[in-house]
Scaffold this motif. Structure first.
Motif, PDB file in Angstrom:
ATOM      1  N   ASP A  70       0.804  -1.227   0.000  1.00 35.01           N
ATOM      2  CA  ASP A  70       0.000   0.000   0.000  1.00 35.01           C
ATOM      3  C   ASP A  70       0.834   1.274   0.000  1.00 35.01           C
ATOM      4  N   ARG A  71       2.073   1.192  -0.460  1.00 38.35           N
ATOM      5  CA  ARG A  71       2.940   2.365  -0.450  1.00 38.35           C
ATOM      6  C   ARG A  71       2.435   3.444  -1.427  1.00 38.35           C
ATOM      7  N   PRO A  72       2.827   4.690  -1.209  1.00 42.17           N
ATOM      8  CA  PRO A  72       2.311   5.811  -2.003  1.00 42.17           C
ATOM      9  C   PRO A  72       2.431   5.603  -3.516  1.00 42.17           C
ATOM     10  N   GLY A  73       1.319   5.815  -4.201  1.00 41.52           N
ATOM     11  CA  GLY A  73       1.313   5.811  -5.661  1.00 41.52           C
ATOM     12  C   GLY A  73       1.405   4.473  -6.340  1.00 41.52           C
ATOM     13  N   ARG A  74       1.593   3.380  -5.609  1.00 43.28           N
ATOM     14  CA  ARG A  74       1.791   2.075  -6.240  1.00 43.28           C
ATOM     15  C   ARG A  74       0.452   1.419  -6.584  1.00 43.28           C
ATOM     16  N   LEU A  75      -0.159   1.944  -7.617  1.00 46.76           N
ATOM     17  CA  LEU A  75      -1.461   1.458  -8.040  1.00 46.76           C
ATOM     18  C   LEU A  75      -1.317   0.234  -8.939  1.00 46.76           C
ATOM     19  N   ALA A  76      -2.203  -0.728  -8.756  1.00 40.63           N
ATOM     20  CA  ALA A  76      -2.204  -1.923  -9.589  1.00 40.63           C
ATOM     21  C   ALA A  76      -2.588  -1.558 -11.023  1.00 40.63           C
ATOM     22  N   PRO A  77      -2.131  -2.328 -12.003  1.00 40.89           N
ATOM     23  CA  PRO A  77      -2.419  -2.021 -13.417  1.00 40.89           C
ATOM     24  C   PRO A  77      -3.898  -1.825 -13.713  1.00 40.89           C
ATOM     25  N   GLN A  78      -4.769  -2.615 -13.061  1.00 40.77           N
ATOM     26  CA  GLN A  78      -6.195  -2.523 -13.391  1.00 40.77           C
ATOM     27  C   GLN A  78      -6.869  -1.262 -12.861  1.00 40.77           C
TER      28      GLN A  78
ATOM     29  N   GLY B  93     -13.555   5.164  13.445  1.00 40.78           N
ATOM     30  CA  GLY B  93     -12.869   4.623  12.263  1.00 40.78           C
ATOM     31  C   GLY B  93     -11.374   4.475  12.477  1.00 40.78           C
ATOM     32  N   LEU B  94     -10.758   3.464  11.802  1.00 36.91           N
ATOM     33  CA  LEU B  94      -9.334   3.170  11.948  1.00 36.91           C
ATOM     34  C   LEU B  94      -8.668   3.084  10.575  1.00 36.91           C
ATOM     35  N   TYR B  95      -7.575   3.839  10.378  1.00 36.84           N
ATOM     36  CA  TYR B  95      -6.905   3.886   9.079  1.00 36.84           C
ATOM     37  C   TYR B  95      -5.396   3.885   9.241  1.00 36.84           C
ATOM     38  N   VAL B  96      -4.710   3.152   8.372  1.00 32.59           N
ATOM     39  CA  VAL B  96      -3.261   2.968   8.459  1.00 32.59           C
ATOM     40  C   VAL B  96      -2.544   3.936   7.521  1.00 32.59           C
ATOM     41  N   SER B  97      -1.479   4.556   8.013  1.00 31.66           N
ATOM     42  CA  SER B  97      -0.695   5.475   7.190  1.00 31.66           C
ATOM     43  C   SER B  97       0.023   4.711   6.086  1.00 31.66           C
ATOM     44  N   ARG B  98       0.401   5.390   5.029  1.00 28.69           N
ATOM     45  CA  ARG B  98       1.015   4.741   3.870  1.00 28.69           C
ATOM     46  C   ARG B  98       2.395   4.146   4.181  1.00 28.69           C
ATOM     47  N   ASP B  99       3.043   4.581   5.253  1.00 29.12           N
ATOM     48  CA  ASP B  99       4.339   3.999   5.615  1.00 29.12           C
ATOM     49  C   ASP B  99       4.190   2.914   6.690  1.00 29.12           C
ATOM     50  N   SER B 100       2.951   2.562   7.022  1.00 27.15           N
ATOM     51  CA  SER B 100       2.645   1.510   8.007  1.00 27.15           C
ATOM     52  C   SER B 100       3.114   1.841   9.418  1.00 27.15           C
ATOM     53  N   LYS B 101       3.420   3.088   9.696  1.00 26.60           N
ATOM     54  CA  LYS B 101       3.939   3.448  11.015  1.00 26.60           C
ATOM     55  C   LYS B 101       2.853   3.878  11.998  1.00 26.60           C
ATOM     56  N   ASN B 102       1.797   4.480  11.481  1.00 24.76           N
ATOM     57  CA  ASN B 102       0.783   5.055  12.359  1.00 24.76           C
ATOM     58  C   ASN B 102      -0.629   4.621  11.979  1.00 24.76           C
ATOM     59  N   MET B 103      -1.524   4.749  12.945  1.00 28.68           N
ATOM     60  CA  MET B 103      -2.942   4.537  12.683  1.00 28.68           C
ATOM     61  C   MET B 103      -3.702   5.798  13.065  1.00 28.68           C
TER      62      MET B 103
ATOM     63  N   SER C  59      -3.991   8.283  -2.246  1.00 27.35           N
ATOM     64  CA  SER C  59      -3.004   7.386  -2.851  1.00 27.35           C
ATOM     65  C   SER C  59      -1.573   7.787  -2.505  1.00 27.35           C
ATOM     66  N   ASP C  60      -1.315   9.087  -2.441  1.00 30.45           N
ATOM     67  CA  ASP C  60       0.044   9.544  -2.124  1.00 30.45           C
ATOM     68  C   ASP C  60       0.299   9.620  -0.619  1.00 30.45           C
ATOM     69  N   GLY C  61      -0.716   9.339   0.185  1.00 27.55           N
ATOM     70  CA  GLY C  61      -0.553   9.321   1.632  1.00 27.55           C
ATOM     71  C   GLY C  61      -0.595  10.676   2.299  1.00 27.55           C
ATOM     72  N   LYS C  62      -0.840  11.744   1.556  1.00 25.02           N
ATOM     73  CA  LYS C  62      -0.741  13.088   2.103  1.00 25.02           C
ATOM     74  C   LYS C  62      -2.034  13.633   2.700  1.00 25.02           C
ATOM     75  N   VAL C  63      -3.168  13.008   2.353  1.00 24.34           N
ATOM     76  CA  VAL C  63      -4.458  13.528   2.818  1.00 24.34           C
ATOM     77  C   VAL C  63      -5.306  12.406   3.403  1.00 24.34           C
TER      78      VAL C  63
ATOM     79  N   PRO D  51      -8.839   5.589  -6.818  1.00 21.67           N
ATOM     80  CA  PRO D  51      -8.244   4.306  -6.417  1.00 21.67           C
ATOM     81  C   PRO D  51      -7.226   4.488  -5.294  1.00 21.67           C
ATOM     82  N   GLN D  52      -6.820   3.344  -4.703  1.00 22.24           N
ATOM     83  CA  GLN D  52      -5.771   3.308  -3.696  1.00 22.24           C
ATOM     84  C   GLN D  52      -4.752   2.236  -4.055  1.00 22.24           C
ATOM     85  N   PRO D  53      -3.529   2.346  -3.529  1.00 23.87           N
ATOM     86  CA  PRO D  53      -2.512   1.318  -3.769  1.00 23.87           C
ATOM     87  C   PRO D  53      -2.922  -0.018  -3.153  1.00 23.87           C
ATOM     88  N   GLY D  54      -2.366  -1.078  -3.681  1.00 24.06           N
ATOM     89  CA  GLY D  54      -2.635  -2.414  -3.163  1.00 24.06           C
ATOM     90  C   GLY D  54      -2.863  -3.398  -4.290  1.00 24.06           C
ATOM     91  N   ARG D  55      -2.850  -4.689  -3.948  1.00 20.08           N
ATOM     92  CA  ARG D  55      -3.021  -5.742  -4.955  1.00 20.08           C
ATOM     93  C   ARG D  55      -4.444  -6.276  -5.009  1.00 20.08           C
TER      94      ARG D  55
END
Length: 403
Positions: free
Chosen positions: A79-87, A298-308, A347-351, A389-393
């Protein structure tokens, strides 16, 4: 418009307390870089990223058919910033907001902070849920007993599918089943992820099944029961409840569920206990409460997996939790007050995007400073907002749980 009784109305005011085909699986594994020598291609448009690591070998204990994780020490490594799947990489970036009291979905352009489209849907839409293959967004019309598909490429709604009491929707990690959280029916309904035909109905004895998340190996998932203050543990493959416990707080109302990046700890928001429960999912022992703020939701994980990010709906704030230390490191307050509920990270983790449940608005927060960037008017009762969209497989459902 049909209304819930007070016992089931998730718009309760604060004063009232309120089988994917095998080919598709193989394709996703290929996208993740499981072929000889390769990491997946970087799809970020303007910011070069380090090569994505190849996934580790599937463990014998993993749920059959589940794509192997990229990193067993970080469930959110994909789920890192910008890593969108091809589809999904060519889908326009949009914020989809289900308005439970207006029976619509507001579509926001995140660049302009403007509503660009309003889509009529069924009665009491609760969440906008990305499908396992990430090609469809499903609007959960709970009291309309239907799902409305939205094509995220065109933004157009498709033909409504009849599904009874779809308060929330999840997908098994191998893509084999969709799981409808039928809150009022007191059922977990396993369905075909494409046609939504019923495969198995699992009655439950708790009241208000609503949110869930899956273990690292996909073998089980934890479910919150809002109206009876309970948690369930469910065997994914057997489709069977294997554990049940009452939370140790009088009047507990558990909400969102999220597993830590290392897969060892579970967090369950509780809007009545004003905090998150910290749970060992494997042992399913008695959890401990970590106070965060009024109306934790609600619970959400930061793009660097460090914070919730933890939304405190009753006080208009967001708490930050450090996964490594399990300590709270800060709190952001919505400018001018608000009722932050559900949402997701850009997607970029900034907002961080959140619905304002009791204020008919959506909030955009800067994840670096906590500053309120925008408050955008939408319909009445905005709830399970999806950033897309968001990053992920692949997607596990809800407003976007990606691995």
């Amino acid at each position: 418009m049909a209304e819930r009784t007070p016992a089931h109305d998730r718009m309760t005011s604060p004063a009232l307390r309120r089988a994917a085909p095998a080919a598709l699986v193989c394709a996703l594994l290929a996208v993740a870089g499981c072929g000889a020598g390769g990491g997946g291609a970087d799809t970020a448009a303007h910011s070069p990223q380090p090569a994505r690591p190849s996934p580790v070998r599937a463990a014998a204990s993993d749920l059959p058919g589940m794509p192997p994780p990229l990193d067993r020490h970080d469930l959110y490594a994909a789920d890192r910033p910008g890593r969108l799947a091809p589809q999904v990489k060519d889908f326009p970036s949009r914020i989809y907001v289900p308005n439970t009291q207006s029976d619509t979905v507001s579509v926001i352009d995140p660049r302009t902070y403007k509503v660009i489209r309003t889509i009529p849907v069924g009665v009491q839409p609760q969440h906008v849920v990305p499908s396992w293959d990430m090609k469809t967004l499903w609007v959960n019309n709970d009291r309309g007993h239907s799902l409305t598909p939205i094509d995220p490429e065109t933004g157009k709604a498709g033909k409504t599918v009849a599904v009874h009491d779809p308060y929330n929707l999840y997908f098994t990690p191998n893509g084999k089943y969709a799981i409808v959280m039928a809150s009022m029916d007191r059922e977990l309904v396993f369905r075909d992820p494409h046609t939504m035909k019923v495969r198995k109905t699992v009655p439950v004895t708790c009241a208000g099944v609503n949110h869930a998340d899956f273990s690292a190996d996909g073998r089980y998932f934890i479910v919150s029961c809002e109206f009876s203050g309970e948690l369930l543990k469910v065997d994914t493959e057997k489709m069977k409840v294997t554990g049940r416990q009452k939370l140790p707080f009088d009047g507990a109302m558990p909400q969102d569920v999220k597993i830590s990046p290392d897969g060892r700890t579970w967090y369950i928001a509780d809007m009545a206990a004003d905090g998150v429960w910290v749970l060992n999912g494997d042992t399913f022992a008695r959890p401990e409460l970590l106070p965060t703020g009024k109306g934790a939701h609600g619970l959400y994980v930061s793009r660097d997996s460090k914070n919730m990010y933890i939304t405190n709906r009753g006080e208009g704030s967001v708490s930050l939790l450090d996964f490594t230390t399990r300590r709270l490191t800060g709190k952001w307050h919505i400018r001018g007050g608000g009722s932050p509920d559900m949402g997701g990270v850009s997607s970029d983790g900034k907002v961080l995007w959140l619905s304002g449940r009791y204020h008919s608005e959506v909030y955009a927060l800067d994840t670096r400073t906590g500053k309120t960037l925008a408050k955008i008017p939408v319909g009445n009762g905005p709830h399970g907002l999806a950033v897309y969209p968001q990053p992920g497989r692949y997607s596990l459902g809800h407003t976007g749980i990606f691995r």
